[in-house]
Scaffold this motif. Structure first.
Motif, PDB file in Angstrom:
ATOM      1  N   ASN A  50      35.681  36.359  91.484  1.00 51.64           N
ATOM      2  CA  ASN A  50      35.646  34.967  91.030  1.00 51.64           C
ATOM      3  C   ASN A  50      35.980  34.864  89.548  1.00 51.64           C
ATOM      4  OD1 ASN A  50      34.878  34.108  93.585  1.00 51.64           O
ATOM      5  ND2 ASN A  50      32.685  34.240  93.129  1.00 51.64           N
ATOM      6  N   GLN A  51      35.448  35.794  88.750  1.00 58.30           N
ATOM      7  CA  GLN A  51      35.714  35.788  87.317  1.00 58.30           C
ATOM      8  C   GLN A  51      37.192  36.041  87.033  1.00 58.30           C
ATOM      9  OE1 GLN A  51      33.336  35.015  84.924  1.00 58.30           O
ATOM     10  NE2 GLN A  51      35.174  34.863  83.650  1.00 58.30           N
ATOM     11  N   PHE A  52      37.779  36.991  87.786  1.00 55.53           N
ATOM     12  CA  PHE A  52      39.210  37.270  87.617  1.00 55.53           C
ATOM     13  C   PHE A  52      40.033  36.019  87.923  1.00 55.53           C
ATOM     14  CE2 PHE A  52      43.341  38.156  89.422  1.00 55.53           C
ATOM     15  CZ  PHE A  52      43.911  39.001  88.488  1.00 55.53           C
ATOM     16  N   ASN A  53      39.729  35.353  89.029  1.00 53.26           N
ATOM     17  CA  ASN A  53      40.510  34.179  89.430  1.00 53.26           C
ATOM     18  C   ASN A  53      40.449  33.082  88.373  1.00 53.26           C
ATOM     19  OD1 ASN A  53      41.298  35.352  91.853  1.00 53.26           O
ATOM     20  ND2 ASN A  53      39.576  34.498  93.000  1.00 53.26           N
ATOM     21  N   MET A  54      39.284  32.889  87.765  1.00 53.43           N
ATOM     22  CA  MET A  54      39.151  31.864  86.724  1.00 53.43           C
ATOM     23  C   MET A  54      40.017  32.217  85.518  1.00 53.43           C
ATOM     24  SD  MET A  54      35.022  31.166  86.929  1.00 53.43           S
ATOM     25  CE  MET A  54      35.053  30.267  85.388  1.00 53.43           C
ATOM     26  N   ASN A  55      39.939  33.462  85.054  1.00 52.85           N
ATOM     27  CA  ASN A  55      40.740  33.884  83.901  1.00 52.85           C
ATOM     28  C   ASN A  55      42.232  33.851  84.221  1.00 52.85           C
ATOM     29  OD1 ASN A  55      38.335  34.348  82.572  1.00 52.85           O
ATOM     30  ND2 ASN A  55      38.316  36.544  82.988  1.00 52.85           N
ATOM     31  N   TYR A  56      42.544  34.274  85.433  1.00 49.43           N
ATOM     32  CA  TYR A  56      43.956  34.371  85.820  1.00 49.43           C
ATOM     33  C   TYR A  56      44.610  32.990  85.861  1.00 49.43           C
ATOM     34  CZ  TYR A  56      48.076  35.785  88.484  1.00 49.43           C
ATOM     35  OH  TYR A  56      49.369  36.021  88.897  1.00 49.43           O
ATOM     36  N   LEU A  57      43.910  31.997  86.392  1.00 51.28           N
ATOM     37  CA  LEU A  57      44.484  30.660  86.477  1.00 51.28           C
ATOM     38  C   LEU A  57      44.764  30.085  85.090  1.00 51.28           C
ATOM     39  CD1 LEU A  57      42.400  29.085  89.394  1.00 51.28           C
ATOM     40  CD2 LEU A  57      44.824  29.707  89.411  1.00 51.28           C
ATOM     41  N   THR A  58      43.886  30.379  84.152  1.00 51.50           N
ATOM     42  CA  THR A  58      44.100  29.904  82.775  1.00 51.50           C
ATOM     43  C   THR A  58      45.354  30.539  82.182  1.00 51.50           C
ATOM     44  OG1 THR A  58      41.729  29.621  82.440  1.00 51.50           O
ATOM     45  CG2 THR A  58      43.101  29.763  80.467  1.00 51.50           C
ATOM     46  N   MET A  59      45.470  31.850  82.347  1.00 51.22           N
ATOM     47  CA  MET A  59      46.643  32.543  81.808  1.00 51.22           C
ATOM     48  C   MET A  59      47.914  32.141  82.539  1.00 51.22           C
ATOM     49  SD  MET A  59      45.216  36.364  80.907  1.00 51.22           S
ATOM     50  CE  MET A  59      44.331  36.592  82.440  1.00 51.22           C
ATOM     51  N   LEU A 114      59.260  39.306  98.589  1.00 48.34           N
ATOM     52  CA  LEU A 114      58.914  38.340  97.542  1.00 48.34           C
ATOM     53  C   LEU A 114      58.088  37.182  98.114  1.00 48.34           C
ATOM     54  CD1 LEU A 114      62.273  38.229  95.551  1.00 48.34           C
ATOM     55  CD2 LEU A 114      60.098  39.174  94.772  1.00 48.34           C
ATOM     56  N   GLN A 115      58.376  36.800  99.360  1.00 56.00           N
ATOM     57  CA  GLN A 115      57.585  35.752  99.994  1.00 56.00           C
ATOM     58  C   GLN A 115      56.152  36.229 100.208  1.00 56.00           C
ATOM     59  OE1 GLN A 115      58.094  32.633 100.589  1.00 56.00           O
ATOM     60  NE2 GLN A 115      56.170  32.302 101.710  1.00 56.00           N
ATOM     61  N   GLU A 116      55.997  37.490 100.584  1.00 60.31           N
ATOM     62  CA  GLU A 116      54.652  38.050 100.740  1.00 60.31           C
ATOM     63  C   GLU A 116      53.924  38.068  99.395  1.00 60.31           C
ATOM     64  OE1 GLU A 116      52.456  42.052 102.558  1.00 60.31           O
ATOM     65  OE2 GLU A 116      54.620  41.783 102.765  1.00 60.31           O
ATOM     66  N   MET A 117      54.661  38.420  98.341  1.00 60.36           N
ATOM     67  CA  MET A 117      54.071  38.406  97.006  1.00 60.36           C
ATOM     68  C   MET A 117      53.620  36.991  96.639  1.00 60.36           C
ATOM     69  SD  MET A 117      55.762  39.551  93.358  1.00 60.36           S
ATOM     70  CE  MET A 117      56.741  38.078  93.115  1.00 60.36           C
ATOM     71  N   LYS A 118      54.422  36.005  97.010  1.00 61.03           N
ATOM     72  CA  LYS A 118      54.085  34.627  96.685  1.00 61.03           C
ATOM     73  C   LYS A 118      52.802  34.201  97.398  1.00 61.03           C
ATOM     74  CE  LYS A 118      56.194  30.039  96.396  1.00 61.03           C
ATOM     75  NZ  LYS A 118      57.446  29.260  96.628  1.00 61.03           N
ATOM     76  N   VAL A 119      52.655  34.586  98.665  1.00 59.34           N
ATOM     77  CA  VAL A 119      51.449  34.260  99.417  1.00 59.34           C
ATOM     78  C   VAL A 119      50.237  34.923  98.786  1.00 59.34           C
ATOM     79  CG1 VAL A 119      50.262  34.549 101.625  1.00 59.34           C
ATOM     80  CG2 VAL A 119      52.663  33.864 101.589  1.00 59.34           C
ATOM     81  N   MET A 120      50.377  36.191  98.384  1.00 55.82           N
ATOM     82  CA  MET A 120      49.235  36.927  97.829  1.00 55.82           C
ATOM     83  C   MET A 120      48.831  36.391  96.464  1.00 55.82           C
ATOM     84  SD  MET A 120      49.947  40.843  99.075  1.00 55.82           S
ATOM     85  CE  MET A 120      48.223  41.312  98.875  1.00 55.82           C
ATOM     86  N   THR A 121      49.799  35.951  95.678  1.00 54.35           N
ATOM     87  CA  THR A 121      49.438  35.355  94.383  1.00 54.35           C
ATOM     88  C   THR A 121      48.774  33.994  94.593  1.00 54.35           C
ATOM     89  OG1 THR A 121      51.707  34.485  94.191  1.00 54.35           O
ATOM     90  CG2 THR A 121      51.217  36.567  93.064  1.00 54.35           C
ATOM     91  N   GLN A 122      49.210  33.276  95.622  1.00 61.02           N
ATOM     92  CA  GLN A 122      48.567  32.005  95.959  1.00 61.02           C
ATOM     93  C   GLN A 122      47.114  32.243  96.366  1.00 61.02           C
ATOM     94  OE1 GLN A 122      49.651  28.810  96.022  1.00 61.02           O
ATOM     95  NE2 GLN A 122      47.920  27.893  97.117  1.00 61.02           N
ATOM     96  N   ALA A 123      46.864  33.363  97.035  1.00 60.05           N
ATOM     97  CA  ALA A 123      45.511  33.663  97.517  1.00 60.05           C
ATOM     98  C   ALA A 123      44.564  34.002  96.382  1.00 60.05           C
ATOM     99  CB  ALA A 123      45.558  34.817  98.516  1.00 60.05           C
ATOM    100  N   GLY A 124      45.081  34.566  95.291  1.00 61.09           N
ATOM    101  CA  GLY A 124      44.164  35.065  94.266  1.00 61.09           C
ATOM    102  C   GLY A 124      43.489  36.330  94.770  1.00 61.09           C
ATOM    103  N   ARG A 125      42.290  36.602  94.286  1.00 62.54           N
ATOM    104  CA  ARG A 125      41.601  37.827  94.689  1.00 62.54           C
ATOM    105  C   ARG A 125      40.257  37.513  95.338  1.00 62.54           C
ATOM    106  NH1 ARG A 125      42.821  42.300  89.873  1.00 62.54           N
ATOM    107  NH2 ARG A 125      45.102  42.023  89.876  1.00 62.54           N
TER     108      ARG A 125
END
Length: 684
Positions: free
Chosen positions: A662-671, A387-398
């Motif tokens: 970049n487009q994914f990260n922008m949409n993802y942060l909004t959601m 779960l900690q690894e998941m947290k780091v990867m979600t923090q990173a975005g894509r």
């Protein structure tokens, strides 16, 4: 034994008879079904030679003869056939080391052989036995009863080859002191080659590596691949390939006896245990069911909702608003995930399988994924780390140059769905190429020469003619070039620069943790050690660390920073341009205490420039190894410097490929903002 009534007695007898039948079936297979995913289908191993091996008649003959020896000595229990269209096959080439995976890994499986391995049939058979799914005999779980490992005389890089493998099967067979998979006591990993790395517990016992399969090696193959006929019955005096085999003087019944004893004794013991177990209460049946589920490491419990996790796991998610929001966005039903038997890799706490997932955001239909889970599904510490690894990867975005998190499963089990990299680790990819497969346009003085398209095309066409399997799989170009190596390190720097903007310290950057995908795109992977932000808490002293890739201050303090990642990047660059050599492998410094290694680094010990590395790049590599953190460049500076070296078209291509991320990260942060507030938003 007290039985309550006639009905209970009949039920007990029926259960006992069923249990005995199950035990007999289990003993016949020796429980090896749990590792069937490593077996080669139809007991057949397809192979293909690289062009350099095709052109070397003597070396190719050594490998083919070794394959023939194994097939003949096992009565064709296992066969090696030239590949036609099989998707899983051995790709045999020359390399800097003798390397082999344990069992079938799927796809093009690298099998590089060094010159030293081609001098003896036993050495090649040793590697082929690994390919068939066998570890070293001296790694058996019960080996300490038979031999003593002299750890003080083993180089650190060899520790893994002597470590006990608890997952290793013994098949009820005696310890084989002279197996072809057993190390000779005086081996290449010895610090002092005049002294042994292991000794038998009983004086006078012969210990070492046989020159061909031993009789017990043959028995193991028959057990694992379920051939059923006593192995020694296939031996004939006409075999000219087994002059030195211990099978030669072995009675034909010597195999059947240990196999039979290994089967009957556990059965008898199990019957006694079963009679006692009948007195236990019915609630033990639930634990029995749990144990059965563990026989298939790639199967997952398809149960309930988020609260089905233990309270520790649930609290970790529910009490972290950001993590809870990510889960609500990325959650995929386990029913939409198909997990294959293709093992991609495993570590101390995690295991990764190849699979497919349906419903991944941004990927219509099914998509190939790497499915990562804890090695022990019920280990709280491993789940917490996942779960900690998941947290780091979600923090990173894509990002183009990191392995991206595509989805998660948290209902029942905790599973990460990651991008799948079809060509595996950069390290193994580099090691599968010999120097003859590299178009080197760096002269002897380290100057970069122009990339000659005509010359490159000639080399490519020549390799395609000699090795047409590349064309069949669309792997182009079938050679490496200095240009490609520059592209790899540039992409790694881009990925690390991006992680830096997200305040992520990787802490384990190395070629083994970089994956290579289609179109020669590389991605930084394995965020198990990564951290977000600066953390002054040192690593647990008991935890092993990648010392060869670490700067002096991190080795002594066990504290990492972005500048320690820069040092690691320098070593990763060196690995890339050396085609996957071991850092400091040619030096005796790693045989000494780590404190001496640190002193040597502070006194100026550095890796030398590889042949394929331009002098300008080695200059930046050396700057990464500045003794003080402030002496090292940052990744933004490194990326810019490397971009000026590679051609402009390649750099522009990577920038264009970034757009979708970049487009994914922008949409993802909004959601994510909405999901964090009300938990109702989903990507699906």
């Amino acid at each position: 034994m007290h039985l309550r009534g006639h009905a209970s007695f009949k039920e007990a007898v029926l259960r006992l008879r069923t249990l005995c039948f199950v035990i007999v079936i289990f003993q016949v297979t020796d429980g090896s079904a749990k590792y069937d995913f490593l077996l080669w289908p139809n007991n057949t191993v397809p192979y293909s030679f690289s062009s350099i091996m095709r052109n070397d008649t003597a070396d190719r003959k050594m490998v083919l003869t070794s394959m023939q020896i194994i097939s003949r000595m096992t009565g064709n229990c296992v066969k090696f056939v030239q590949r036609t269209t099989e998707p899983d096959y051995l790709y045999i080439t020359k390399g800097a080391h003798c390397l082999s995976y344990t069992g079938r890994t799927g796809g093009k499986q690298a099998f590089p052989v060094q010159r030293a391995c081609l001098n003896e049939y036993g050495s090649i058979q040793h590697e082929l036995m690994h390919t068939l799914g066998f570890y070293h005999e001296n790694q058996r779980p019960d080996r300490d009863k038979y031999i003593q490992i002299i750890w003080s005389n083993i180089k650190p890089e060899g520790f893994n080859n002597f470590a006990i493998r608890h997952e290793m099967e013994t098949y009820g067979l005696p310890y084989d002191y002279y197996s072809v998979t057993h190390y000779n006591p005086f081996n290449e990993f010895a610090v002092d080659k005049s002294k042994p790395t292991m000794i038998p517990n009983v004086n006078g016992t012969r210990l070492g590596q046989n020159e061909n399969l031993s009789s017990l090696d043959v028995a193991k193959i028959h057990q694992r691949y379920k051939c059923g006929v006593a192995a020694a019955s296939y031996f004939t005096g006409d075999d000219t390939v087994n002059e030195n085999s211990s099978l030669k003087d072995t009675p034909r019944t010597s195999i059947a006896l240990p196999v039979a004893l290994g089967t009957l004794i556990p059965i008898a013991a199990a019957v006694v245990v079963a009679l006692c177990c009948l007195r236990l209460k019915n609630h033990r049946q639930g634990h029995s069911t749990m144990r059965k589920a563990r026989w298939r490491p790639h199967s997952f419990v398809k149960s309930g909702a988020l609260h089905d996790l233990s309270s520790v796991h649930a609290n970790l998610i529910m009490n972290d608003p950001a993590l809870k929001g990510h889960v609500s966005l990325l959650e995929i039903s386990l029913a939409k995930v198909v997990i294959s038997n293709n093992l991609l890799g495993k570590g101390a706490t995690g295991i990764v399988w190849r699979g497919t997932a349906d419903g991944v955001y941004g990927h219509p239909g099914k998509v190939d994924v790497a499915v990562k889970s804890a090695r022990k599904k019920y280990d709280t510490g491993q789940i917490r780390q996942l779960l900690q690894e998941m947290k780091v990867m979600t923090q990173a975005g894509r990002h183009l140059n990191i392995v991206n998190l595509l989805g998660v499963v948290t209902k029942g089990d905790v599973v990460l769905l990651l991008e799948y990299a079809q060509f595996g680790s950069l390290l193994m990819y580099l090691q599968s190429y010999s120097t003859e497969h590299v178009y080197n346009h760096v002269d002897e003085n380290g100057n970069i020469l122009p990339y000659d398209e005509d010359k490159a095309e000639c080399i490519e066409q020549l390799l395609l003619v000699n090795d047409p399997c590349w064309a069949e799989h669309g792997l182009s170009p079938p050679f490496l070039s200095s240009k490609a190596l520059l592209s790899f390190v540039y992409q790694i720097s881009r990925g690390m620069e991006y992680l830096g903007t997200k305040s992520i310290i990787h802490r384990d950057l190395a070629a083994r943790n970089v994956l290579i995908c289609d179109r020669s795109v590389v991605k930084i992977s394995d965020f198990g050690m990564a951290q977000v932000g600066t953390d002054d808490t040192p690593f647990d002293p008991k935890e092993a660390l990648p010392v060869r890739w670490m700067p002096p201050e991190a080795i002594t303090s066990r504290i990492f920073s972005h500048k320690s990642d820069v040092w690691s990047f320098g070593v990763t660059m060196w690995e890339t341009f050396s085609l996957g050599k071991i850092p400091y492998g040619g030096s005796d410094i790693m045989r000494r205490p780590i404190s001496e290694f640190v002193i040597s680094l502070r006194n100026g010990l550095r890796l030398e420039r590889p042949v394929f590395c331009p002098i300008a790049i080695y200059g930046w590599m050396s700057r990464c190894w500045g003794c003080l953190p402030d002496d090292r460049p940052d990744f933004a500076e490194l990326t810019q410097a490397l971009r000026l070296v590679i051609d402009g078209d390649s750099a522009e291509t990577y920038l264009l490929l970034d757009d979708v991320y970049n487009q994914f990260n922008m949409n993802y942060l909004t959601m994510l903002e909405h999901a964090t507030m009300d938990g109702s938003v989903s990507l699906h």
